[in-house]
Design a protein around this motif. Structure first.
Motif, PDB file in Angstrom:
ATOM      1  N   UNK A 293      -0.066  -5.792   5.135  1.00 10.36           N
ATOM      2  CA  UNK A 293       1.208  -5.172   5.098  1.00 10.36           C
ATOM      3  C   UNK A 293       1.129  -4.098   4.130  1.00 10.36           C
ATOM      4  N   UNK A 294       0.075  -4.248   3.251  1.00 10.64           N
ATOM      5  CA  UNK A 294      -0.088  -2.875   2.586  1.00 10.64           C
ATOM      6  C   UNK A 294      -1.385  -2.299   2.864  1.00 10.64           C
ATOM      7  N   UNK A 295      -1.435  -1.036   3.453  1.00 10.00           N
ATOM      8  CA  UNK A 295      -2.555  -0.432   3.836  1.00 10.00           C
ATOM      9  C   UNK A 295      -3.854  -0.540   3.207  1.00 10.00           C
ATOM     10  N   UNK A 296      -5.024  -1.006   3.948  1.00  7.69           N
ATOM     11  CA  UNK A 296      -6.086  -1.464   3.422  1.00  7.69           C
ATOM     12  C   UNK A 296      -6.983  -0.270   2.460  1.00  7.69           C
ATOM     13  N   UNK A 297      -6.492   0.914   2.764  1.00 10.35           N
ATOM     14  CA  UNK A 297      -7.147   1.981   1.759  1.00 10.35           C
ATOM     15  C   UNK A 297      -6.396   2.028   0.597  1.00 10.35           C
ATOM     16  N   UNK A 298      -5.391   1.403   0.417  1.00 11.29           N
ATOM     17  CA  UNK A 298      -4.711   1.117  -0.976  1.00 11.29           C
ATOM     18  C   UNK A 298      -5.295   0.157  -1.855  1.00 11.29           C
ATOM     19  N   UNK A 299      -6.197  -0.691  -1.387  1.00  8.64           N
ATOM     20  CA  UNK A 299      -7.097  -1.850  -1.916  1.00  8.64           C
ATOM     21  C   UNK A 299      -8.096  -1.318  -2.997  1.00  8.64           C
ATOM     22  N   UNK A 300      -8.300  -1.966  -4.004  1.00  8.30           N
ATOM     23  CA  UNK A 300      -9.270  -1.631  -4.948  1.00  8.30           C
ATOM     24  C   UNK A 300      -9.843  -2.884  -5.468  1.00  8.30           C
ATOM     25  N   UNK A 301     -11.081  -2.637  -6.519  1.00  7.69           N
ATOM     26  CA  UNK A 301     -11.659  -3.631  -6.961  1.00  7.69           C
ATOM     27  C   UNK A 301     -11.939  -4.769  -6.063  1.00  7.69           C
ATOM     28  N   UNK A 302     -11.875  -6.074  -6.830  1.00  6.81           N
ATOM     29  CA  UNK A 302     -12.196  -7.293  -5.888  1.00  6.81           C
ATOM     30  C   UNK A 302     -11.601  -7.519  -4.621  1.00  6.81           C
ATOM     31  N   UNK A 303     -10.040  -7.179  -4.522  1.00  7.57           N
ATOM     32  CA  UNK A 303      -9.670  -7.167  -3.194  1.00  7.57           C
ATOM     33  C   UNK A 303     -10.082  -6.490  -2.100  1.00  7.57           C
ATOM     34  N   UNK A 304     -10.603  -5.160  -2.445  1.00  5.52           N
ATOM     35  CA  UNK A 304     -11.174  -4.398  -1.496  1.00  5.52           C
ATOM     36  C   UNK A 304     -12.443  -4.899  -1.026  1.00  5.52           C
ATOM     37  N   UNK A 305     -13.304  -5.432  -1.816  1.00  3.10           N
ATOM     38  CA  UNK A 305     -14.510  -6.036  -1.558  1.00  3.10           C
ATOM     39  C   UNK A 305     -14.130  -7.185  -0.654  1.00  3.10           C
ATOM     40  N   UNK A 306     -12.932  -8.254  -0.865  1.00  6.42           N
ATOM     41  CA  UNK A 306     -12.994  -9.296  -0.124  1.00  6.42           C
ATOM     42  C   UNK A 306     -12.333  -8.761   1.264  1.00  6.42           C
ATOM     43  N   UNK A 307     -11.689  -7.443   1.323  1.00  6.43           N
ATOM     44  CA  UNK A 307     -11.454  -7.032   2.795  1.00  6.43           C
ATOM     45  C   UNK A 307     -12.697  -6.518   3.551  1.00  6.43           C
ATOM     46  N   UNK A 308     -13.679  -6.235   2.730  1.00  7.32           N
ATOM     47  CA  UNK A 308     -14.765  -5.343   3.316  1.00  7.32           C
ATOM     48  C   UNK A 308     -15.770  -6.650   3.925  1.00  7.32           C
TER      49      UNK A 308
END
Length: 497
Positions: A90-105
């Motif tokens: 719901x929030x674009x993944x390019x706006x994720x950072x830190x641990x949340x970005x790692x979880x998505x990756x």
């Protein structure tokens, strides 16, 4: 379920306190933030599989921050275990950072797919997971986040909320525009205050908790802002009675109330006091109400009091008083009210006893006030909506303004003593929203008060027992529950600890 507890803990925290617990765990105890996130995902999957064991298809909506990270970890773990996962950003993944970005990756690295949210999305999966926003929300939802909540609620599917339903304020429980209506919420690290206050009970569903295996030493550093009432508070309050005990040693309670046409209230309160174990229970009532009170419960000693002398004789042989059930506001009622409060006896003040107090304000340390929100509003010179919007503040204000112990009744009854000590009862059910329930509580409190213990402990125990008896009485259904149905269960609770 890793780090999960079979029962909810007692401690309840503000959002900032939970953030502090997180920081202690990460910065001082050396637990990586991503490790905590993975533990949250494991706990969430365990809760989901336990609640919906046949679920095979999941829709997991992810927003921003750690809540989104929890969602992506859950998506990865569910995908690894062979479930069909539909992850929706719901929030674009390019706006994720830190641990949340790692979880998505990591989710993508396991072959997981992510689709972008559209306001016309529909969800027909077995379970929908709310991983949109966590405890940081402080303003009304808007844009895609608002649309996502609306789509979740309109799907008609079971919903699991991660940490807190999106749209609920984590400290007040108020709805910020709209909120996810979850069937199950699993919350992490610490119980959030907003899961118990405001409108939370209509949105959180069943509540489960995981401490994510954070060591106890972290919790020792952060004192809770309030505590749940548990059966632990009953230990030591009900000591075994001597074999030579007699009624005079088990406390003498006087109940004052029962104006013409309202004798049922004082009769219910008197019976509850007897069931709580009071040795002697007397009722001082309007002369016209004596027969109806006596007809309802023969064990109650009842006397019509038309003179101050008659009431004074009863006060002199009593250890405590319940003032207010069915009292009314007539001249007879006002005279009795003034006379009771002129004594030095501990008093439980309920119903019209509270309404008269709102007109003739005074303070006292040895009383328990038991207002519902309407009565609390009159005592605080405000309106019911304001009380319900800030129940915690209202309970503390009552205790601060009037002294003693304040019991603010309602869903999530609060017990406040002074301006710092507060506890919450998360038992009880909607079937208890019926006439006479408050009278039973008042009598129960009075019956406990004459048996010893400080008034704060008495109030906490009485509120818990009352709610637990209401739950037991509702075992065959909440609709149609009567106040008198609690009587059969009170004796069990006062003898089981």
């Amino acid at each position: 379920m890793k780090g999960a507890r079979a029962e909810l803990p007692k401690a309840i925290y503000t959002a900032e306190q939970v953030r502090r617990l997180d920081r202690i765990a990460i910065d001082e105890l050396g637990i990586p933030g991503y490790e905590l996130m993975c533990r949250a995902g494991e706990a969430a999957l365990g809760a989901l599989r336990s609640r919906w064991p046949d679920a095979r298809r999941l829709a997991i909506l992810c927003g921003a921050g750690n809540n989104a990270g929890d969602g992506y970890v859950l998506a990865r773990l569910a995908h690894e275990r062979g479930l069909e996962v539909r992850a929706v950003s719901v929030v674009p993944t390019d706006r994720l950072g830190g641990d949340a970005k790692r979880a998505w990756q990591d989710y993508q690295g396991q072959g997981g797919k992510v689709e972008s949210f559209s306001p016309d999305c529909t969800f027909s999966e077995d379970v929908v997971v709310d991983g949109l926003l966590g405890v940081g929300l402080s303003r009304e939802l808007e844009g895609d986040l608002l649309a996502a909540v609306q789509r979740i609620n309109s799907a008609g599917r079971p919903v699991l909320a991660l940490d807190i339903p999106t749209g609920l304020h984590a400290d007040t429980g108020l709805v910020l525009g709209t909120a996810v209506a979850a069937e199950l919420t699993i919350t992490f690290v610490g119980l959030k205050r907003g899961l118990f206050l405001g409108a939370a009970l209509d949105y959180r569903g069943t509540l489960e908790f995981s401490d994510l295996s954070i060591p106890a030493q972290a919790y020792d550093r952060v004192p809770a802002c309030m505590e749940r009432l548990t059966a632990e508070i009953l230990k030591g309050l009900f000591l075994p009675r001597a074999r030579t005990a007699h009624k005079g040693r088990n406390g003498s309670l006087l109940l004052v109330g029962g104006a013409p046409g309202m004798s049922g209230a004082i009769r219910l309160a008197a019976e509850a006091a007897l069931r709580a174990g009071a040795g002697l229970v007397r009722v001082a009532t309007h002369p016209e109400s004596v027969d109806s009170v006596m007809a309802g419960r023969a064990e109650v000693m009842c006397q019509g009091t038309s003179t101050p002398e008659a009431l004074e004789k009863l006060l002199m042989v009593s250890d405590a008083v319940v003032l207010g059930p069915g009292l009314g506001q007539s001249d007879w009622a006002k005279r009795a009210w003034v006379q009771v409060l002129a004594s030095e006896l501990p008093v439980v003040v309920d119903a019209d006893g509270l309404n008269l107090l709102s007109e003739i304000r005074q303070t006292r340390e040895n009383w328990i006030l038991t207002p519902h929100p309407g009565e609390a509003a009159r005592l605080l010179r405000t309106d019911t909506a304001s009380v319900q919007a800030d129940r915690l503040g209202a309970a503390l204000s009552l205790a601060g303004a009037y002294g003693g112990v304040a019991v603010l009744k309602g869903a999530g009854t609060l017990v406040a003593a002074g301006v710092e000590s507060i506890s919450l009862c998360d038992r009880g059910n909607p079937g208890m929203a019926t006439a006479g329930m408050g009278d039973v509580l008042a009598g129960l409190l009075g019956g406990l008060a004459v048996q010893g213990g400080d008034l704060q402990s008495v109030a906490q125990a009485g509120v818990l027992i009352h709610a637990a008896c209401g739950d037991a009485a509702a075992a065959s259904g909440e609709r149609g529950l009567l106040a008198g149905d609690l009587m059969a269960h009170i004796r069990k609770w006062v003898n089981s600890h």
